[in-house]
Design a protein around this motif. Structure first.
Motif, mmCIF file in Angstrom:
data_model
loop_
_atom_site.group_PDB
_atom_site.id
_atom_site.type_symbol
_atom_site.label_atom_id
_atom_site.label_comp_id
_atom_site.label_asym_id
_atom_site.label_seq_id
_atom_site.Cartn_x
_atom_site.Cartn_y
_atom_site.Cartn_z
ATOM 1 N N SER A 174 0.833 -1.206 0.000
ATOM 2 C CA SER A 174 0.000 0.000 0.000
ATOM 3 C C SER A 174 0.866 1.252 0.000
ATOM 4 O O SER A 174 0.571 2.216 -0.709
ATOM 5 C CB SER A 174 -0.929 0.012 1.214
ATOM 6 O OG SER A 174 -1.835 -1.058 1.141
ATOM 7 N N GLU A 183 -10.121 -1.081 -0.744
ATOM 8 C CA GLU A 183 -9.509 -2.352 -0.353
ATOM 9 C C GLU A 183 -9.065 -2.328 1.105
ATOM 10 O O GLU A 183 -9.251 -3.311 1.828
ATOM 11 C CB GLU A 183 -8.320 -2.683 -1.260
ATOM 12 C CG GLU A 183 -8.717 -3.121 -2.634
ATOM 13 C CD GLU A 183 -9.611 -4.348 -2.632
ATOM 14 O OE1 GLU A 183 -9.268 -5.351 -1.989
ATOM 15 O OE2 GLU A 183 -10.676 -4.295 -3.278
ATOM 16 N N LEU A 184 -8.483 -1.224 1.539
ATOM 17 C CA LEU A 184 -8.062 -1.133 2.937
ATOM 18 C C LEU A 184 -9.268 -1.147 3.869
ATOM 19 O O LEU A 184 -9.246 -1.813 4.915
ATOM 20 C CB LEU A 184 -7.224 0.123 3.166
ATOM 21 C CG LEU A 184 -5.824 0.102 2.551
ATOM 22 C CD1 LEU A 184 -5.144 1.456 2.734
ATOM 23 C CD2 LEU A 184 -4.983 -1.012 3.142
ATOM 24 N N GLY A 205 -10.507 -4.648 4.115
ATOM 25 C CA GLY A 205 -9.609 -5.428 4.962
ATOM 26 C C GLY A 205 -9.795 -5.141 6.440
ATOM 27 O O GLY A 205 -9.842 -6.064 7.262
ATOM 28 N N THR A 240 -13.231 -6.649 7.542
ATOM 29 C CA THR A 240 -13.221 -8.115 7.665
ATOM 30 C C THR A 240 -12.374 -8.546 8.856
ATOM 31 O O THR A 240 -12.732 -9.491 9.559
ATOM 32 C CB THR A 240 -12.727 -8.798 6.383
ATOM 33 O OG1 THR A 240 -11.453 -8.291 6.034
ATOM 34 C CG2 THR A 240 -13.697 -8.635 5.245
ATOM 35 N N GLN A 241 -11.277 -7.847 9.100
ATOM 36 C CA GLN A 241 -10.435 -8.183 10.245
ATOM 37 C C GLN A 241 -11.200 -7.983 11.552
ATOM 38 O O GLN A 241 -11.078 -8.785 12.482
ATOM 39 C CB GLN A 241 -9.168 -7.330 10.230
ATOM 40 C CG GLN A 241 -8.104 -7.823 11.164
ATOM 41 C CD GLN A 241 -7.589 -9.195 10.771
ATOM 42 O OE1 GLN A 241 -7.571 -9.555 9.605
ATOM 43 N NE2 GLN A 241 -7.188 -9.967 11.747
ATOM 44 N N ASP A 272 -14.000 -18.944 -0.270
ATOM 45 C CA ASP A 272 -12.570 -18.744 -0.467
ATOM 46 C C ASP A 272 -11.834 -20.079 -0.461
ATOM 47 O O ASP A 272 -10.958 -20.315 -1.293
ATOM 48 C CB ASP A 272 -12.020 -17.825 0.618
ATOM 49 C CG ASP A 272 -10.568 -17.489 0.378
ATOM 50 O OD1 ASP A 272 -10.253 -16.939 -0.695
ATOM 51 O OD2 ASP A 272 -9.741 -17.784 1.250
ATOM 52 N N ARG A 308 -15.701 -12.654 -1.690
ATOM 53 C CA ARG A 308 -15.723 -11.216 -1.375
ATOM 54 C C ARG A 308 -17.158 -10.702 -1.309
ATOM 55 O O ARG A 308 -17.480 -9.872 -0.468
ATOM 56 C CB ARG A 308 -14.899 -10.446 -2.390
ATOM 57 C CG ARG A 308 -13.403 -10.740 -2.253
ATOM 58 C CD ARG A 308 -12.610 -10.034 -3.310
ATOM 59 N NE ARG A 308 -12.556 -8.606 -3.116
ATOM 60 C CZ ARG A 308 -11.707 -7.974 -2.320
ATOM 61 N NH1 ARG A 308 -10.828 -8.644 -1.616
ATOM 62 N NH2 ARG A 308 -11.720 -6.661 -2.219
#
Length: 137
Positions: free
Chosen positions: A2, A48-49, A52, A55-56, A115, A124
């Motif tokens: 990134s 995207e970040l 992420g 989801t984390q 996945d 996704r």
């Protein structure tokens, strides 16, 4: 990665301004075109970040409640599960979502099953659905 993308986007933006600064019609056209790339790239990186981080967060919540699926599928030496085993395991999570379509936990586990089966696009999509349901609750 990134950070490297940010550096690249900044450099492209700087070069775009230099092209525009020439005042030549071709330079201005190239500069304007180059400005679009960093804007699109920054937007994609942000999305995207954000995906992420969200989801984390949900992984942590599932882990805290001991609701993460057990990763006991047989695997290739690369670490990817055997497709047949992952597909058989997938049905359990699909049935769980059908039984409780408003459960973000069920959708998240379904995303993990997708996945494991190698279907990243549907994984996704299921994870996005889980995020949306969690944020709505």
């Amino acid at each position: 990665m990134s950070a490297l993308l940010v550096v690249y986007l900044v450099l492209v933006f700087q070069h775009a301004l230099l092209f525009i600064g020439t005042g030549a019609p071709a330079g201005v056209a190239i500069g304007v075109a180059l400005i679009v790339f960093p804007i699109v790239g920054a937007w994609a990186l942000y999305r995207e970040l954000l995906f992420g981080f969200r989801t984390q967060k949900l992984v942590g919540l599932l882990r805290d409640d001991d609701l993460l699926p057990v990763d006991d599928l047989p695997k290739h030496p690369s670490g990817r599960p055997f497709r047949a085993a992952a597909d058989a395991d997938f049905e359990t999570y699909r049935d769980e979502v059908e039984a409780a379509p408003e459960s973000w936990q069920a959708w998240f586990r379904l995303g993990l099953a997708y996945d494991a089966s190698g279907d990243r696009k549907r994984a996704r999509k299921a994870l996005r659905q889980a995020i949306a349901l969690y944020e709505k609750a």
